[in-house]
Design a protein around this motif. Structure first.
Motif, PDB file in Angstrom:
ATOM      1  N   LEU A   1       0.726  -1.193  -0.260  1.00  0.00           N
ATOM      2  CA  LEU A   1      -0.116  -0.208  -0.105  1.00  0.00           C
ATOM      3  C   LEU A   1       0.917   1.194  -0.103  1.00  0.00           C
ATOM      4  O   LEU A   1       0.444   2.201  -0.402  1.00  0.00           O
ATOM      5  N   VAL A   2       2.098   1.106   0.733  1.00  0.00           N
ATOM      6  CA  VAL A   2       2.814   2.278   0.629  1.00  0.00           C
ATOM      7  C   VAL A   2       3.620   2.929  -0.822  1.00  0.00           C
ATOM      8  O   VAL A   2       3.184   3.469  -1.595  1.00  0.00           O
ATOM      9  N   ILE A   3       3.827   1.713  -1.106  1.00  0.00           N
ATOM     10  CA  ILE A   3       4.250   1.530  -2.758  1.00  0.00           C
ATOM     11  C   ILE A   3       3.462   2.176  -3.684  1.00  0.00           C
ATOM     12  O   ILE A   3       3.323   3.203  -4.442  1.00  0.00           O
ATOM     13  N   VAL A   4       2.174   1.775  -3.735  1.00  0.00           N
ATOM     14  CA  VAL A   4       1.229   2.196  -4.461  1.00  0.00           C
ATOM     15  C   VAL A   4       0.917   3.746  -4.101  1.00  0.00           C
ATOM     16  O   VAL A   4       0.613   4.484  -5.262  1.00  0.00           O
TER      17      VAL A   4
ATOM     18  N   LEU B   1       1.506   9.260  -6.118  1.00  0.00           N
ATOM     19  CA  LEU B   1       1.768  10.545  -5.559  1.00  0.00           C
ATOM     20  C   LEU B   1       3.151  10.855  -6.863  1.00  0.00           C
ATOM     21  O   LEU B   1       2.638  11.885  -6.921  1.00  0.00           O
ATOM     22  N   LEU B   2       3.763  10.733  -7.154  1.00  0.00           N
ATOM     23  CA  LEU B   2       4.953  10.201  -8.272  1.00  0.00           C
ATOM     24  C   LEU B   2       3.609  10.607  -9.150  1.00  0.00           C
ATOM     25  O   LEU B   2       4.620  11.663 -10.245  1.00  0.00           O
ATOM     26  N   ALA B   3       3.331  10.494  -9.717  1.00  0.00           N
ATOM     27  CA  ALA B   3       2.405  10.006 -10.755  1.00  0.00           C
ATOM     28  C   ALA B   3       1.244  11.661 -10.387  1.00  0.00           C
ATOM     29  O   ALA B   3       1.442  12.637 -11.439  1.00  0.00           O
ATOM     30  N   GLY B   4       0.662  11.676  -9.967  1.00  0.00           N
ATOM     31  CA  GLY B   4       0.371  13.280  -9.524  1.00  0.00           C
ATOM     32  C   GLY B   4       1.354  14.410  -9.940  1.00  0.00           C
ATOM     33  O   GLY B   4       0.496  15.257 -10.452  1.00  0.00           O
ATOM     34  N   ILE B   5       2.298  14.265  -9.337  1.00  0.00           N
ATOM     35  CA  ILE B   5       3.100  15.268  -8.596  1.00  0.00           C
ATOM     36  C   ILE B   5       3.823  15.662 -10.737  1.00  0.00           C
ATOM     37  O   ILE B   5       3.658  16.697 -11.172  1.00  0.00           O
ATOM     38  N   GLY B   6       3.633  14.335 -11.599  1.00  0.00           N
ATOM     39  CA  GLY B   6       4.049  14.435 -12.517  1.00  0.00           C
ATOM     40  C   GLY B   6       3.211  14.985 -13.903  1.00  0.00           C
ATOM     41  O   GLY B   6       3.660  16.398 -14.172  1.00  0.00           O
TER      42      GLY B   6
END
Length: 55
Positions: free
Chosen positions: A30-33, A38-43
């Motif tokens: 769950l932490v990895i997902v 989060l990284l996809a949203g920032i991108g």
């Protein structure tokens, strides 16, 4: 005082939980997902910000 330190048993008093590793793996997954999302949203945010600034 030349006594050795008190004895602390090395084994657990309660039996180990059989689901402990399943719970740990689920939490790690769950932490990895969450980090990937989060990284996809920032991108996406950076992409749309750059498009908005230079449009």
């Amino acid at each position: 005082m030349d006594r050795p330190p008190p004895y602390f048993p090395q084994s657990q008093l309660s039996p180990p939980d059989d689901n402990r590793y399943k719970k740990f793996k689920a939490i790690v997954a769950l932490v990895i997902v969450a980090l990937v999302l989060l990284l996809a949203g920032i991108g996406f945010g950076i992409y749309y910000l750059v498009n908005w600034l230079f449009a």
